[in-house]
Design a protein around this motif. Structure first.
Motif, short mmCIF file in Angstrom:
data_model
loop_
_atom_site.label_atom_id
_atom_site.label_comp_id
_atom_site.label_asym_id
_atom_site.label_seq_id
_atom_site.Cartn_x
_atom_site.Cartn_y
_atom_site.Cartn_z
N ALA A 103 0.84 -1.20 0.00
CA ALA A 103 0.00 0.00 0.00
C ALA A 103 0.87 1.25 0.00
N THR A 104 1.97 1.22 0.75
CA THR A 104 2.89 2.36 0.76
C THR A 104 3.50 2.57 -0.62
N MET A 105 3.90 1.47 -1.26
CA MET A 105 4.47 1.56 -2.60
C MET A 105 3.44 2.10 -3.60
N LEU A 106 2.19 1.68 -3.43
CA LEU A 106 1.15 2.16 -4.33
C LEU A 106 0.94 3.66 -4.16
N ARG A 107 1.00 4.14 -2.94
CA ARG A 107 0.89 5.59 -2.72
C ARG A 107 2.06 6.32 -3.41
N ALA A 108 3.25 5.73 -3.34
CA ALA A 108 4.40 6.33 -4.02
C ALA A 108 4.18 6.36 -5.52
N ASP A 109 3.64 5.26 -6.06
CA ASP A 109 3.40 5.20 -7.51
C ASP A 109 2.34 6.22 -7.94
N ILE A 110 1.35 6.42 -7.10
CA ILE A 110 0.33 7.42 -7.42
C ILE A 110 0.96 8.81 -7.48
N VAL A 148 14.41 -6.57 -1.28
CA VAL A 148 13.78 -5.41 -1.92
C VAL A 148 13.79 -5.64 -3.42
N PRO A 149 12.64 -5.59 -4.09
CA PRO A 149 12.62 -5.77 -5.53
C PRO A 149 13.55 -4.77 -6.23
N LEU A 150 14.26 -5.24 -7.24
CA LEU A 150 15.19 -4.36 -7.95
C LEU A 150 14.48 -3.17 -8.56
N ALA A 151 13.24 -3.36 -8.99
CA ALA A 151 12.49 -2.25 -9.58
C ALA A 151 12.28 -1.14 -8.56
N TRP A 152 12.10 -1.49 -7.29
CA TRP A 152 11.95 -0.47 -6.25
C TRP A 152 13.25 0.31 -6.09
N ILE A 153 14.37 -0.42 -6.10
CA ILE A 153 15.67 0.25 -5.96
C ILE A 153 15.90 1.19 -7.13
N ASP A 154 15.55 0.75 -8.34
CA ASP A 154 15.74 1.60 -9.52
C ASP A 154 14.91 2.88 -9.42
N ARG A 155 13.68 2.76 -8.93
CA ARG A 155 12.85 3.95 -8.76
C ARG A 155 13.44 4.87 -7.70
N GLU A 203 10.24 4.87 2.80
CA GLU A 203 9.57 4.15 3.89
C GLU A 203 9.35 2.69 3.50
N ALA A 204 8.91 2.48 2.26
CA ALA A 204 8.66 1.10 1.80
C ALA A 204 9.94 0.29 1.80
N LEU A 205 11.05 0.90 1.37
CA LEU A 205 12.31 0.19 1.36
C LEU A 205 12.76 -0.18 2.76
N VAL A 206 12.62 0.76 3.69
CA VAL A 206 13.00 0.50 5.09
C VAL A 206 12.17 -0.65 5.66
N ARG A 207 10.89 -0.62 5.41
CA ARG A 207 10.00 -1.67 5.94
C ARG A 207 10.29 -3.02 5.29
#
Length: 398
Positions: free
Chosen positions: A134-141, A169-176, A157-161
């Motif tokens: 849900a936190t990642m989705l808020r970031a994407d929005i 941590v998915p690589l796509a999150w790190i890239d973003r 916050e999503a990465l820390v959690r």
């Protein structure tokens, strides 16, 4: 959300009043369920469309089946509409509502309805659902709305959690996260994120991408850039004419003429540089005689370093030894420089760590690199430390 209809009797007792389905509805729903299980979406659609619910529970079953059908068809809009019907039903189990509200938010996001997506996430949170997704989705929005300053703290916050959960941590999150850190010009975080990525996937291409992108953005001093080019070369990640030219020019600028000469020759051997290229041909012509003098002057530098009252001369000599790939000799001079003082301890410890690593003393290298905590040298030490971890893993797997 949908127990097999065929398993339901006319009256099913749950926590509350009896739940009833008429014989005709139960038979029609069972037929539709059979088609869904067979993934026969055409037949399932016809049978679900023919359902005529006459009670709240029958309406709930019909909506759940419409949702299953939409999932099988990968029809996002239909999934979202079916969820709306489910939310209207008093039969929706309370335990399922929080997660389904998150899914509704995700589906609204997929169709571009960001206001509803945010509203559904807020609703899910009030019901107790506040997962990392849900936190990642808020970031994407926030990103879709072109609001990187809002997206970045959510992504962080999503990465820390995610790290705290013990999951990768998915690589796509790190890239973003790297992209957002670039935009914020937070190059310390850019470097840290690239190192986290390299700890997961460290092919020569990954190293080249991380190092060249980092160096192109971070305002590093010449000596620090040089150490990152050396690391790129150590990983076999010199992949273009630009790589060899930039490295050679940087080495020449720093006064390491033999290293510049060696890099040009390596680039030609690799087929990335040719004798016809004016820039590198002229550079090679310039550095060749200087390289000879540089090497010939090492004994005099050693005498001067030994007699000096500070470590500056020993540091300079150690740097020359590193540029010549004479790493054990460099280690000796860097230790002398630290013992005499009057030098940039961050730079000396970083270079000492590099020389130790290239000598094969990985434990000693990590200890030295850990002492390089200042700005540019902390980044250099971090990347080299990641390389050492990679070498240790390779040795352990051998």
């Amino acid at each position: 959300m949908t127990a097999p209809v065929s398993a339901k009797k006319k009256k099913i007792v749950v926590a509350g009043p009896p739940i009833t389905m008429s014989d005709s509805f139960r038979a029609s729903a069972a037929s539709a369920e059979t088609a869904l299980k067979a993934r026969d979406t055409t037949t399932a659609a016809a049978r679900i469309g023919a359902l005529s619910p006459t009670s709240d529970f029958e309406a709930y079953v019909a909506a759940a089946m419409r949702y299953q059908l939409a999932v099988q068809r990968r029809d996002v809009q239909a999934q979202r509409i079916a969820l709306t019907d489910l939310f209207k039903s008093p039969e929706l189990p309370k335990a399922e509502a929080p997660r389904l509200r998150y899914i509704a938010g995700y589906l609204s996001f997929m169709v571009g309805n960001y206001d509803d997506a945010t509203a559904q996430l807020d609703y899910a949170k009030t019901l107790g659902y506040d997962g990392i997704d849900a936190t990642m989705l808020r970031a994407d929005i926030a990103l879709r709305r072109n609001k990187p300053k809002e997206a970045r703290p959510l992504l962080r916050e999503a990465l820390v959690r995610q790290r705290a959960s013990g999951q990768e941590v998915p690589l796509a999150w790190i890239d973003r996260a790297i992209s957002l850190a670039y935009q914020a010009q937070d190059f310390n975080e850019v470097g840290a994120l690239y190192r986290e990525r390299l700890a997961r996937t460290a092919s020569p291409q990954d190293w080249r991408s991380a190092l060249t992108n980092y160096m192109s953005a971070a305002d590093l001093e010449t000596q620090a850039q040089l150490d990152l080019y050396r690391l790129q070369a150590a990983n076999g990640a010199m992949a273009s004419e630009r790589d060899y030219q930039a490295y050679a020019q940087l080495a020449e600028k720093a006064g390491f003429f033999a290293e510049a000469k060696a890099i040009i020759e390596a680039g030609r051997k690799a087929g990335k540089l040719t004798a016809k290229q004016a820039a590198t041909s002229q550079l090679l012509k310039t550095v060749t005689p200087k390289a000879t003098k540089e090497i010939a002057g090492l004994p005099a530098m050693a005498k001067k370093a030994a007699a000096a009252s500070t470590g500056k001369e020993a540091l300079a000599l150690g740097d020359n030894y590193v540029s010549l790939a004479q790493f054990p000799q460099a280690v000796e001079q860097y230790r002398l420089a630290l013992s005499k003082g009057g030098v940039d301890a961050g730079r000396v410890n970083a270079r000492l760590g590099i020389a130790l690593a290239r000598s094969g003393d990985y434990a000693g290298a990590q200890a030295a690199l850990a002492q390089a905590t200042d700005s540019d040298w902390a980044s250099v030490a971090g990347f080299w430390s990641t390389w050492i971890d990679q070498q240790n893993r390779k040795a352990g797997a051998a």
